[in-house]
Design an enzyme around this catalytic site. Sequence first.
Site, PDB file in Angstrom:
ATOM      1  NE  ARG A  60       1.835   0.626  -7.066  1.00 14.49           N
ATOM      2  CZ  ARG A  60       1.217   2.330  -7.814  1.00 14.49           C
ATOM      3  NH1 ARG A  60       0.639   1.337  -8.884  1.00 14.49           N
ATOM      4  NH2 ARG A  60       1.653   2.898  -7.302  1.00 14.49           N
ATOM      5  CG  HIS A  61       2.165  -1.115  -2.787  1.00 15.12           C
ATOM      6  ND1 HIS A  61       1.330  -0.086  -3.416  1.00 15.12           N
ATOM      7  CD2 HIS A  61       3.737  -0.596  -3.534  1.00 15.12           C
ATOM      8  CE1 HIS A  61       1.796   1.806  -3.695  1.00 15.12           C
ATOM      9  NE2 HIS A  61       2.983   1.230  -3.666  1.00 15.12           N
ATOM     10  CG  HIS A 107       7.998   0.182  -3.715  1.00 12.73           C
ATOM     11  ND1 HIS A 107       6.905   0.884  -2.816  1.00 12.73           N
ATOM     12  CD2 HIS A 107       8.991  -0.910  -2.540  1.00 12.73           C
ATOM     13  CE1 HIS A 107       7.606  -0.058  -1.983  1.00 12.73           C
ATOM     14  NE2 HIS A 107       8.348  -0.474  -1.991  1.00 12.73           N
TER      15      HIS A 107
END
Length: 691
Positions: free
Chosen positions: A409-410, A596
């Site tokens: 995930r970012h 995401h």
Amino acid sequence: MATLPPRKNPTPTKILKQYLSPLQILLQMGFPKHRSEKALAATGHRGVQLASDWLLAHVNDPTIDVITPREYIVYACPTGPFLRQLQSFWRKSSDQCQWNGAHNYMPHITLVSFFMAPDDLTENLVTLLEKVYDDFRPEWSEDNPVKLESYASPNFMGFFMDDEHANILKNIAAKYTSGITSIGCLKGPQEANVKSMHLTLTYQFPPEEYDTLRALVAEIEPPLPSNWELRLYSRDSRIGKNQVHKVLYSHVPRESDELELRIGDYIYVSGDALENSPDGWVEGISWLTGCSGYLPSNYIERTAESDAWTLHKVLQLGKSDETDETEESDISSMAKSVSMPESLSASNDPLPSIDEKLYDDSLKARGDVIEEKNEDAGKIEVDTKDEPQDEKPLVDQQKGSARKMYVVRHGERVDFTFGQWIPFCFDSAGDYLRKDLNMPKVMPARKSGPSGFQRDCPLTNVGELQALLTGEAMREHGVKIQHVLCSPSLRCVQTCTGILKGLGMLHLPIAIEPGLFEWLGWYVEELPNWMDAEDLINAGFNVMTNREPYVSVETLANQRKETVENFYERCHFVIRKALEDTARDGGSGNLLVVAHAANLDTCTRQLVGLAPRPTHDMRRLCQKVPYCSVAMVQEVPDVDMNIEMRDHELEGKVWRLCEPPFPPVTHSSNIRFDWKIILGDNLLLKLNEKI
């Protein structure tokens, strides 16, 4: 030797054990009276064994000696074919929509709302219900089935009972309420339910879910035949406004303020605390032990509050079901989370919503039960990993050269940290002004101007540090990456670059893949205006320029009514194509995917042979995936592959989820500081007057 003369009154000096009440037996065992009464009430007066188990389990409960009366409620609950219809509706509405108020309870009609009573009056409440039942039972005609009429409004859907049967229930409720007051309850209900008798299907739902829920309600119209039961439940008053969560994974405390978690237990947790937790840890209260402490929120999952209630009495209205519905009728709104021993399920006595085996197993684990030898004593290991201690890696990560895929995930994003930051940080000319040290020093130029950041925000400086730390951890643990795939979102591209920098692999080009973007159900109006390859290269990112994506932006734009199942299929399609295309180098190239929160599941779940999650589960999962979380899957070597694994092969390969070889990144929240608070109220007032 003289003989004893006959006694005039041959009264025994000691009461035989078989004539002692459960309370008297507990007192003889040495338990204080107030604790014994509390245990019997909490376990539904199911006997001495269960009550003593409860007392031993609650030995460290800080409220064990506090007089806290339980809260009681009286329901009319359906059984038979109609119940099965309702259970199906509960499951489908939970899968396809968000959690709403009805999911918190089993299907029911409320007769008497919550009231409080001392623990020593529990049996009196049961006796009172039996007496009221006997008075009105003959009026409930077995030849006249209950008729239900559906009703739907923008904030409520349910069934209303016909007047004849509804009036009987109203009379039962009124007489029971009157009796409660007379026997000395501490806090009785304000009044009996004398309004329309209705069974709620759903309420407190968002307007956009109305059509979906209405269609599900239509599936149970007309309702199938039903029988009904009167039920008396109670709950721990500490539940209050808290949510009830079931334990998914066990947890051994590592700090003195942490709470031990056991699978099968329920935890009372504040919804606000869950939503606002800065580090994924929340404070909760154990149903099993009564103790409180901090626990990892991703180890628990919300369930119906009624799963943690105690059932004291069941009285059948009308004829009994021809089939054995005893066990099924006690299933909660979502699922039956507490299993009952067969010896109890076969009984005609009321079944408590409490797991006797769970108490028994818990006490044995704690060493409080000494009848059986604990062969595993001294072998418990403290779990120092972020995953549950009983979840072992499915594949030996050091074996051979099996391919691996890391889905990340970012990092921390600007908009979630600062809210509406664009008007605050851009002047009328469109020039960027840094207003916080956690904001980027410079903002990349883009053709769409500052408005483009509205739906495509950058990382904070903390977010960039998270990405760098993740990459450095990968390098320190020998992770090698040969291929990189990334969502088109700026925050993902920045995270990907930071990870590659930490790995020392900035030379690897980033393949921008629109198919990895978030669920389109969150972007019904329009998609973000992403930076194109030219903008990204000008901003210093090493992205591919001549690559054909697996899913184009135009394709996404035409699928904005995407379901969650479609979202899973889209991500699985992208990953399959990526693994197939990157296998041309001999099958040894590892893949880094940066996207995401949901992608950690959507990009791996079907790859390992599992079905897509329903909407509600996917949303809940996203809340448990913090910034820069990493999911890792690895090929299973042929020598370790069994027949079941081959059911979900990908070009002859099987993949399994594994524990990443490096730790996660965790940090606390840091609120924005206002220097003027040091001035104090008086100086601040004077300063404002001067200004």
